[in-house]
Design a protein around this motif. Structure first.
Motif, PDB file in Angstrom:
ATOM      1  N   LYS A 179       0.663  -1.389  -0.034  1.00  0.00           N
ATOM      2  CA  LYS A 179       0.048   0.035   0.122  1.00  0.00           C
ATOM      3  C   LYS A 179       0.727   1.252  -0.091  1.00  0.00           C
ATOM      4  O   LYS A 179       0.673   2.193  -0.793  1.00  0.00           O
ATOM      5  N   SER A 180       1.743   1.419   0.860  1.00  0.00           N
ATOM      6  CA  SER A 180       2.721   2.650   0.963  1.00  0.00           C
ATOM      7  C   SER A 180       3.709   2.542  -0.316  1.00  0.00           C
ATOM      8  O   SER A 180       3.747   3.819  -0.579  1.00  0.00           O
ATOM      9  N   PHE A 181       4.043   1.502  -0.725  1.00  0.00           N
ATOM     10  CA  PHE A 181       4.915   1.593  -1.893  1.00  0.00           C
ATOM     11  C   PHE A 181       4.111   2.056  -3.217  1.00  0.00           C
ATOM     12  O   PHE A 181       4.499   3.127  -3.829  1.00  0.00           O
ATOM     13  N   VAL A 182       2.799   1.830  -3.368  1.00  0.00           N
ATOM     14  CA  VAL A 182       2.017   2.111  -4.592  1.00  0.00           C
ATOM     15  C   VAL A 182       1.617   3.662  -4.217  1.00  0.00           C
ATOM     16  O   VAL A 182       1.779   4.491  -5.197  1.00  0.00           O
ATOM     17  N   GLU A 183       1.538   3.742  -3.045  1.00  0.00           N
ATOM     18  CA  GLU A 183       0.861   5.292  -2.666  1.00  0.00           C
ATOM     19  C   GLU A 183       2.031   6.388  -2.889  1.00  0.00           C
ATOM     20  O   GLU A 183       1.827   7.341  -3.375  1.00  0.00           O
ATOM     21  N   ASP A 184       3.207   5.670  -2.728  1.00  0.00           N
ATOM     22  CA  ASP A 184       4.326   6.796  -2.784  1.00  0.00           C
ATOM     23  C   ASP A 184       4.789   6.877  -4.389  1.00  0.00           C
ATOM     24  O   ASP A 184       4.949   7.973  -4.523  1.00  0.00           O
ATOM     25  N   ALA A 185       4.651   5.854  -4.957  1.00  0.00           N
ATOM     26  CA  ALA A 185       5.100   5.599  -6.172  1.00  0.00           C
ATOM     27  C   ALA A 185       4.073   6.617  -7.230  1.00  0.00           C
ATOM     28  O   ALA A 185       4.426   7.190  -8.149  1.00  0.00           O
ATOM     29  N   PHE A 186       2.853   6.561  -7.009  1.00  0.00           N
ATOM     30  CA  PHE A 186       1.998   7.421  -7.581  1.00  0.00           C
ATOM     31  C   PHE A 186       1.893   8.917  -6.840  1.00  0.00           C
ATOM     32  O   PHE A 186       0.826   9.700  -7.511  1.00  0.00           O
ATOM     33  N   GLY A 187       2.731   9.152  -6.024  1.00  0.00           N
ATOM     34  CA  GLY A 187       3.164  10.519  -5.447  1.00  0.00           C
ATOM     35  C   GLY A 187       1.943  11.280  -4.961  1.00  0.00           C
ATOM     36  O   GLY A 187       2.282  11.792  -3.591  1.00  0.00           O
ATOM     37  N   GLN A 188       0.583  11.378  -5.387  1.00  0.00           N
ATOM     38  CA  GLN A 188      -0.185  12.035  -4.883  1.00  0.00           C
ATOM     39  C   GLN A 188      -0.578  11.833  -3.212  1.00  0.00           C
ATOM     40  O   GLN A 188      -0.871  10.640  -3.212  1.00  0.00           O
TER      41      GLN A 188
END
Ligand SMILES: Nc1nc2c(ncn2[C@@H]2O[C@H](COP(=O)(O)OP(=O)(O)O)[C@@H](O)[C@H]2O)c(=O)[nH]1
Ligand SMILES: [Mg+2]
Lengths: 267, 168
Positions: A179-188
């Motif tokens: 979850k945090s990886f994906v959320e970080d990766a897409f920035g917003q």
């Protein structure tokens, strides 16, 4: 007549016909040369021969070279089992994945057919409840597991599960990392990952301030099911946070609440 | 009582983070060199007494030689950090004091254990002189290969975190 003249006469007698012959040969050589130099011409002559050879090679290789190659491969594989397995793994993995993906597609097509079939049934038989039930069952999503997870640390706070599968504390950590990886990766910021599809399962994630809830579902996860599930989640969370001391509640009592809330739910 | 704690394990690439965890969790050491991807999460329950257990949820971070590149979100909410270096490769502890200062700023008040791993590869006396010379302090000197001090490291950390939890 000198010696030389004699020889000349002798030559004339012996090679009379040959001079013709030599000319012919020269001519042929010329032809051959031009054929060789002209790729086009050359290949029309040679191609059929090569093709024929290849054909022969193909049919004879299994019987001649085949056993030797197989034997060589066999000993090579025996000697380097680990390496071979290592090399095969990704290939097999991909094949299996592809196969499963295909099966899932077939399954969901089947379900979709059942759904339209359901509509037809309705009009034919009125509301035949038994059949209706069966069809509903086929298309439904099922709640397999509900995890209440601390957002920051990824530690499991409480859970409800129909069948105990893999270690829930480890899933909670993995989900949090993903979850945090994906959320970080897409920035917003303030964008939350909502759904993870994993093999035959759907994992619905609902974020709150200090916690998030992960619901693992099997079956066909429709928009309608999602609506119902979100209602259930919000319901639970409202009850859960009503008590002032909710963040220090012990897991057992939250587990009970989760079971009450999600245990008999139909999506 | 049962509690769970998140521990982040970090350090340069190839220092033996994954091996240490594997040694502790499965009590085996594999010489297979597998590059770990991103982050891997492993759990181990530590029994402190008959009724008290601690679940350590170990976050095994991909080795990066630049500490600042570690995601904030991976460090969030952690209860402990284990910083691993490779005693046989000075490049993995050259910048350790700087790194630790930076880390402490990012995870305020979280206990950090500094671990020198691969002690089986060198002479301890020589190592201690080198570390002293560079003013590097450490908490454990381990070998994932022989198992030396591996359980001590994790179990003592578990105990400490459990005590902290009781105080609250
Ligand atoms: N000799 C020795 N080798 C080790 C030790 N710990 C790890 N290794 C080796 O060091 C390499 C990197 O280990 P790994 O655990 O993947 O490092 P990571 O990148 O920090 O996770 C591997 O080849 C391990 O077998 C140790 O204590 N002694
Ligand atoms: Mg690793």
């Amino acid at each position: 007549m000198t010696e030389n003249d004699k020889i000349q006469i002798l030559k004339d007698i012996l090679f009379a016909e040959d001079s013709d012959y030599i000319e012919k040969i020269a001519h042929r050589l010329e032809n051959l040369e031009s054929t060789l130099n002209d790729r086009q011409k050359f290949s029309t002559k040679v191609d059929p021969i090569i093709l024929h050879q290849l054909e022969e090679f193909k049919t004879s290789i299994p019987s001649t070279l085949g056993p030797t190659i197989t034997a060589a491969l066999k000993t090579e594989i025996k000697k380097n089992k680990d390496e071979v397995v290592e090399a095969m793994f990704p290939i097999l993995g991909k094949m299996i994945k592809k196969y499963i993906a295909h099966e899932i597609k077939l399954l969901s097509e089947k379900i979709n057919k059942q759904l339209s079939f359901k509509d037809r049934m309705k009009s034919w038989f009125g509301n035949s409840t038994k059949k209706q039930e069966i069809i509903d069952e086929l298309a439904a999503s099922h709640i397999e597991q509900v995890l209440l997870i601390e957002k920051d640390s990824g530690l499991l706070k409480a859970s409800y599960s129909v069948t105990q599968t893999i270690d829930e504390e480890m899933i909670s950590g993995m989900l949090t990392a993903i979850k945090s990886f994906v959320e970080d990766a897409f920035g917003q910021k303030n964008q939350n990952l909502e759904l993870i599809d994993y093999e035959l399962y759907h994992i619905h994630l609902q974020s709150f301030n200090r916690f998030y809830i992960a619901v693992i579902l099997s079956g066909n996860y429709t928009t309608k099911a999602k609506d119902k599930l979100q209602d259930l989640i919000f319901d639970f969370f409202e009850k859960f946070t009503k008590k002032d001391d909710y963040h220090v509640l012990d897991s057992d009592s939250i587990n009970k609440q989760l079971a009450q809330n999600f245990g008999h739910a139909h999506l | 009582m049962h509690i769970s704690k998140k521990i982040v394990v970090l350090g340069h690439f190839g220092v033996g983070k994954t091996s240490l965890i594997r040694r502790f969790v499965e009590n085996s050491f594999s010489d297979n060199y597998k590059v770990s991807i991103g982050v891997h999460i492993v759990k181990k329950e530590v029994e402190l007494s008959e009724e008290d257990t601690v679940s350590l949820i170990l976050w095994d971070l991909e080795g990066t030689d630049d500490i600042s590149r570690i995601r904030d979100s991976y460090l969030l909410g952690t209860h402990g950090l284990i910083y691993v270096f490779d005693v046989s490769r000075p490049s993995t502890f050259q910048t350790i004091n700087d790194d630790l200062k930076k880390l402490e700023k990012r995870v305020k008040g979280v206990p950090v254990k500094v671990v020198g791993n691969k002690t089986d590869l060198i002479l301890l006396d020589e190592l201690k002189t080198v570390l002293d010379g560079k003013e590097i302090s450490y908490d454990y000197l381990t070998s994932a290969k022989t198992g030396e001090k591996v359980n001590d490291l994790f179990e003592q950390l578990a105990k400490m975190l459990a005590l902290d939890a009781e105080k609250i």
